[in-house]
Scaffold this motif. Structure first.
Motif, PDB file in Angstrom:
ATOM      1  N   VAL A  13       7.874   3.317 -11.796  1.00 43.09           N
ATOM      2  CA  VAL A  13       6.706   2.506 -11.440  1.00 43.09           C
ATOM      3  C   VAL A  13       6.304   2.650  -9.974  1.00 43.09           C
ATOM      4  CG1 VAL A  13       7.018   0.816 -13.288  1.00 43.09           C
ATOM      5  CG2 VAL A  13       8.136   0.453 -11.077  1.00 43.09           C
ATOM      6  N   ARG A  14       7.192   3.220  -9.183  1.00 47.50           N
ATOM      7  CA  ARG A  14       6.884   3.342  -7.753  1.00 47.50           C
ATOM      8  C   ARG A  14       7.782   4.392  -7.119  1.00 47.50           C
ATOM      9  NH1 ARG A  14       8.083  -1.632  -3.673  1.00 47.50           N
ATOM     10  NH2 ARG A  14       8.161  -0.444  -1.756  1.00 47.50           N
ATOM     11  N   ARG A  22       3.436   5.679  -0.291  1.00 46.67           N
ATOM     12  CA  ARG A  22       3.766   4.976  -1.536  1.00 46.67           C
ATOM     13  C   ARG A  22       2.935   5.528  -2.686  1.00 46.67           C
ATOM     14  NH1 ARG A  22       4.497  -1.384  -2.225  1.00 46.67           N
ATOM     15  NH2 ARG A  22       4.544  -1.495  -4.471  1.00 46.67           N
ATOM     16  N   ASN A  24       2.279   4.581  -6.843  1.00 41.62           N
ATOM     17  CA  ASN A  24       2.493   3.609  -7.917  1.00 41.62           C
ATOM     18  C   ASN A  24       2.055   4.206  -9.242  1.00 41.62           C
ATOM     19  OD1 ASN A  24       3.400   1.650  -6.134  1.00 41.62           O
ATOM     20  ND2 ASN A  24       1.423   0.657  -5.944  1.00 41.62           N
ATOM     21  N   TYR A  25       2.690   3.753 -10.322  1.00 40.77           N
ATOM     22  CA  TYR A  25       2.418   4.266 -11.658  1.00 40.77           C
ATOM     23  C   TYR A  25       2.309   3.102 -12.625  1.00 40.77           C
ATOM     24  CZ  TYR A  25       4.834   7.963  -9.085  1.00 40.77           C
ATOM     25  OH  TYR A  25       5.235   8.840  -8.114  1.00 40.77           O
ATOM     26  N   SER A  26       1.380   3.197 -13.580  1.00 41.13           N
ATOM     27  CA  SER A  26       1.288   2.178 -14.629  1.00 41.13           C
ATOM     28  C   SER A  26       1.256   2.867 -15.990  1.00 41.13           C
ATOM     29  CB  SER A  26       0.068   1.281 -14.433  1.00 41.13           C
ATOM     30  OG  SER A  26      -1.131   2.001 -14.623  1.00 41.13           O
ATOM     31  N   GLU A  42       0.520  -2.059  -2.118  1.00 41.48           N
ATOM     32  CA  GLU A  42       1.229  -2.757  -3.196  1.00 41.48           C
ATOM     33  C   GLU A  42       0.328  -3.104  -4.372  1.00 41.48           C
ATOM     34  OE1 GLU A  42       3.950  -6.738  -3.947  1.00 41.48           O
ATOM     35  OE2 GLU A  42       3.478  -6.123  -1.910  1.00 41.48           O
ATOM     36  N   ASN A  44      -2.602  -1.645  -5.131  1.00 45.09           N
ATOM     37  CA  ASN A  44      -3.452  -0.500  -5.457  1.00 45.09           C
ATOM     38  C   ASN A  44      -4.915  -0.729  -5.084  1.00 45.09           C
ATOM     39  OD1 ASN A  44      -1.222   0.886  -6.666  1.00 45.09           O
ATOM     40  ND2 ASN A  44      -1.484  -0.422  -8.449  1.00 45.09           N
TER      41      ASN A  44
END
Length: 85
Positions: A13-14, A22, A24-26, A42, A44
């Motif tokens: 996820v990160r 950084r 991020n992934y969803s 944090e 996005n």
């Protein structure tokens, strides 16, 4: 040192790089990665690049779009896929 963070389903996820960048992934409920944010914060809300992937009912990619610069959105690429029936 690069650090990777995972959710309770063990999905990435990160990622924080040694230089402080950084990523991020969803994911959707099936575990398909739906978004990747590059050089983001944090929430996005600010990012250098976002890649969004949509899937069909068979979990095959149907569209991938990349948008550059959250401050002045610009589409980098937009690809659609179709599959034989």
């Amino acid at each position: 040192m690069t650090k990777h963070y995972y959710n309770t389903r063990n999905w990435l996820v990160r990622t924080d790089t040694a230089s402080g960048t950084r990523y991020n992934y969803s994911y959707d409920n099936d575990g398909n990665r739906t978004n990747t944010w590059f050089a983001t914060d944090e929430g996005n809300s600010v990012y250098a690049l976002r890649v969004k992937t949509t899937y069909d009912k068979s979990d095959r990619p149907t569209r991938i779009t990349a948008t550059r610069n959250s401050a002045a959105l610009a589409t980098v690429f937009d690809v659609t896929y179709c599959y034989a029936k």
